[in-house]
Design a protein around this motif. Structure first.
Motif, PDB file in Angstrom:
ATOM      1  N   TYR A  44     -15.951   5.633   8.730  1.00 20.47           N
ATOM      2  CA  TYR A  44     -15.667   6.163   7.386  1.00 20.47           C
ATOM      3  C   TYR A  44     -16.250   7.561   7.188  1.00 20.47           C
TER       4      TYR A  44
ATOM      5  N   THR B 114     -10.039   5.423   4.836  1.00 16.98           N
ATOM      6  CA  THR B 114     -10.789   5.059   3.622  1.00 16.98           C
ATOM      7  C   THR B 114     -10.365   3.652   3.193  1.00 16.98           C
ATOM      8  N   SER B 115     -11.045   3.124   2.207  1.00 13.42           N
ATOM      9  CA  SER B 115     -10.806   1.703   1.885  1.00 13.42           C
ATOM     10  C   SER B 115      -9.471   1.453   1.180  1.00 13.42           C
TER      11      SER B 115
ATOM     12  N   LEU C 284      -9.130   0.934  -1.805  1.00 16.27           N
ATOM     13  CA  LEU C 284      -9.403  -0.183  -2.714  1.00 16.27           C
ATOM     14  C   LEU C 284      -9.443   0.266  -4.178  1.00 16.27           C
ATOM     15  N   SER C 285      -9.179   1.551  -4.427  1.00 15.65           N
ATOM     16  CA  SER C 285      -9.406   2.075  -5.783  1.00 15.65           C
ATOM     17  C   SER C 285      -8.633   1.328  -6.870  1.00 15.65           C
TER      18      SER C 285
ATOM     19  N   PHE D  39     -20.169   4.567   2.287  1.00 17.11           N
ATOM     20  CA  PHE D  39     -19.186   3.848   1.466  1.00 17.11           C
ATOM     21  C   PHE D  39     -19.824   3.400   0.138  1.00 17.11           C
TER      22      PHE D  39
ATOM     23  N   GLU E  71     -19.982   6.068  -2.373  1.00 12.00           N
ATOM     24  CA  GLU E  71     -18.747   6.316  -3.140  1.00 12.00           C
ATOM     25  C   GLU E  71     -18.599   5.294  -4.266  1.00 12.00           C
ATOM     26  N   LEU E  72     -19.020   4.056  -3.990  1.00 12.12           N
ATOM     27  CA  LEU E  72     -18.967   3.065  -5.074  1.00 12.12           C
ATOM     28  C   LEU E  72     -19.875   3.512  -6.220  1.00 12.12           C
TER      29      LEU E  72
ATOM     30  N   TRP F 216     -20.428   6.633  -6.954  1.00 14.97           N
ATOM     31  CA  TRP F 216     -19.735   7.721  -7.665  1.00 14.97           C
ATOM     32  C   TRP F 216     -18.869   7.132  -8.783  1.00 14.97           C
TER      33      TRP F 216
ATOM     34  N   TRP G 134      -0.551   6.936  -4.831  1.00 16.47           N
ATOM     35  CA  TRP G 134      -1.941   7.165  -4.409  1.00 16.47           C
ATOM     36  C   TRP G 134      -1.992   8.499  -3.664  1.00 16.47           C
TER      37      TRP G 134
ATOM     38  N   HIS H  28      -4.798  10.849  -1.080  1.00 17.28           N
ATOM     39  CA  HIS H  28      -6.077  10.920  -0.392  1.00 17.28           C
ATOM     40  C   HIS H  28      -7.064  11.790  -1.189  1.00 17.28           C
TER      41      HIS H  28
ATOM     42  N   ASP I 238      -4.201   3.833  -9.178  1.00 17.17           N
ATOM     43  CA  ASP I 238      -5.625   3.610  -9.471  1.00 17.17           C
ATOM     44  C   ASP I 238      -6.086   4.380 -10.696  1.00 17.17           C
TER      45      ASP I 238
ATOM     46  N   ILE J 246     -13.397  19.257 -10.758  1.00 18.09           N
ATOM     47  CA  ILE J 246     -12.502  20.222 -10.109  1.00 18.09           C
ATOM     48  C   ILE J 246     -12.396  21.511 -10.923  1.00 18.09           C
TER      49      ILE J 246
END
Ligand SMILES: Cc1cc2nc3c(=O)[nH]c(=O)nc-3n(C[C@H](O)[C@H](O)[C@H](O)COP(=O)(O)OP(=O)(O)OC[C@H]3O[C@@H](n4cnc5c(N)ncnc54)[C@H](O)[C@@H]3O)c2cc1C
Length: 440
Positions: free
Chosen positions: A202, A214-215, A217-218, A244, A247-248, A250, A310, A312, A344, A357
């Motif tokens: 990852y 990546t997962s 999973l969002s 990983f 990120e959860l 985040w 989705w 990336h 997501d 951003i």
């Protein structure tokens, strides 16, 4: 015994579901009720929700309308003695739930809410504006995350259901079916596959959009088909879990940002950005939405979004920066498009990421840092695999020109760049300087 209503919201699962487990522990039959009361849900999210509800191993009762009114109706129809739910932290939902709890309690109904959708609730941790200290604080109280609960054996109580008509009337979602399996089973299958087959790579692979690293999973996480807590514990014993889990965290950070900044989706956290000189241009916004900007990595991302619901993460950053900096379009316009097209779409993550951003968020990248879409493409998609997949017009362009096809000399059925990179960058920096001067 009188039934208890389990009010499903962003927790479309049976495993590790504290509200459901509490209802079962009370010994009562359970009415699993989903109320569609979100007039603003995006089209891609509605597609996901439809399938997620259908794929749950429970005969979910679905109704549409004002949550309190529906709950009162279902209480009357079923004779329910209680309503249990897992908390969510979006400002509108907090206001709704506070009112629901008070009104039901005043009427003698056992109304209870639980922590079920996060690792740490935003009210259980100090407010942070910067991610790293926030994450350290989360790790310091890791034991507060608690252990996941097993799927309880419930007795279901039936009630009348309504069709929610969530699927689009015009068919644009056909390709979605190849990419996703909404629902609790789909979430667990993907989590197992990611943790056992992908997670060890990852850290190195997560920035390369052409590979499945990546997962993904969002959307499962947004709809709560798997709990973050479950995922945190499932990943923990395996190689590669740290980046990983970060990120959860985040995701949790965005939730706490929204909790403390209820207008996160519309108002910049940094006030000076209220007067930013955006240049609204429908033609530019259109080109961006349709993936026709002439910058291959941007167009590939926008087409991936449209085709699959989705995009990336690396490419989300590139297309986002391109919209607000090169094209000077308001970040809320990008946020709205993502809201409608992402499976997501998540109020907290989407708003916090767009503010990041645009450079106006709490822990944002400085505005003057402008991603170069050509260099970003060359760095993260060097052979153009990702671009060739989503922009077939460029399939035969040599690697050397894949991110700047206008230099190839080939006759292509592909638009010329909508802005020149250097000129776009310069214009963005000037707009930023103007905003600063206005404030001086
Ligand atoms: C402009 C922009 C808009 C975004 N909008 C959304 C959105 O509406 N919904 C959404 O879930 N994510 C959003 N993200 C964050 C991120 O891009 C996605 O969560 C991620 O790409 C989902 O893919 P994954 O599940 O494979 O992520 P993984 O890399 O496998 O990460 C695991 C999980 O951690 C969380 N996560 C990962 N990256 C972030 C991040 N940067 N911020 C917050 N949480 C993160 C997600 O829940 C994700 O599923 C946005 C990012 C940008 C730059």
């Amino acid at each position: 015994m009188k039934p208890i209503i389990w009010w499903l919201r962003q927790d479309l699962r049976l495993a590790d579901n504290p509200a459901l487990s509490a209802a079962v522990d009370a010994g009562a039959p359970v009415v699993p009720l989903y109320i569609y009361d979100d007039a603003h849900m995006g089209a891609a999210s509605k597609w996901w929700l439809h399938h997620s509800l259908k794929n749950l191993d429970v005969p979910v009762v679905t109704r549409a309308g004002d949550a309190l009114e529906v709950l009162q109706d279902v209480i009357k129809e079923t004779g329910a003695a209680g309503v249990y739910w897992n908390r969510v932290y979006e400002p509108g939902a907090i206001a709704r739930d506070t009112n629901v709890k008070k009104t039901l309690k005043d009427a003698g109904i056992d109304a209870q809410s639980f922590k079920g959708n996060v690792l740490i609730e935003p009210m259980d941790i100090k407010q942070y504006k910067v991610f790293t200290p926030y994450y350290k604080a989360v790790l310091n109280i890791e034991s507060a995350i608690g252990a996941p609960l097993k799927t309880p054996k419930a007795t279901w109580h039936k009630a009348k259901s309504e069709d929610l008509s969530l699927l689009p009337t015009i068919k644009w979602d056909t390709a979605f079916y190849d990419h996703w399996t909404p629902g609790e089973h789909g979430a667990h299958e993907r989590a197992q596959y990611f943790i056992h087959d992908l997670m060890r790579h990852y850290k190195t692979g997560r920035d390369v959009p052409s590979i499945d690293a990546t997962s993904r999973l969002s959307a499962h996480l947004h709809f709560g088909e798997i709990s973050t807590r479950n995922l945190w514990h499932m990943a923990a014993p395996h190689t590669g879990h740290e980046p990983f889990q970060r990120e959860l965290a985040w995701r949790e950070f965005s939730i706490q940002l929204l909790f403390h900044n209820p207008k996160l989706a519309t108002i910049p956290i940094q006030e000076k950005f209220n007067d930013f000189p955006w240049v609204k241009d429908k033609k530019h916004l259109d080109a961006w939405q349709r993936g026709m900007t002439g910058f291959p990595i941007v167009d590939a991302g926008m087409r991936q979004l449209w085709q699959t619901g989705w995009m990336h993460n690396r490419v989300r950053m590139i297309v986002g920066s391109f919209l607000v900096k090169h094209l000077l379009q308001p970040w809320v316009d990008g946020e709205k498009w993502f809201w409608d097209t992402l499976v997501d779409a998540d109020l907290a993550n989407n708003a916090a990421s767009w503010q990041w951003i645009a450079g106006c968020g709490a822990d944002a990248a400085p505005y003057f840092r402008v991603f170069n879409p050509i260099l970003q493409g060359e760095k993260f998609d060097p052979q153009g695999k990702y671009v060739r997949q989503f922009v077939p017009e460029l399939a035969h362009v040599p690697d050397k020109y894949i991110h700047k096809p206008w230099e190839s000399g080939l006759k292509l059925n592909y638009p010329a760049p909508v802005v020149d990179h250097a000129a776009g960058r310069q214009r963005a920096l000037e707009a930023f300087a103007k905003m600063k001067n206005n404030k001086a």
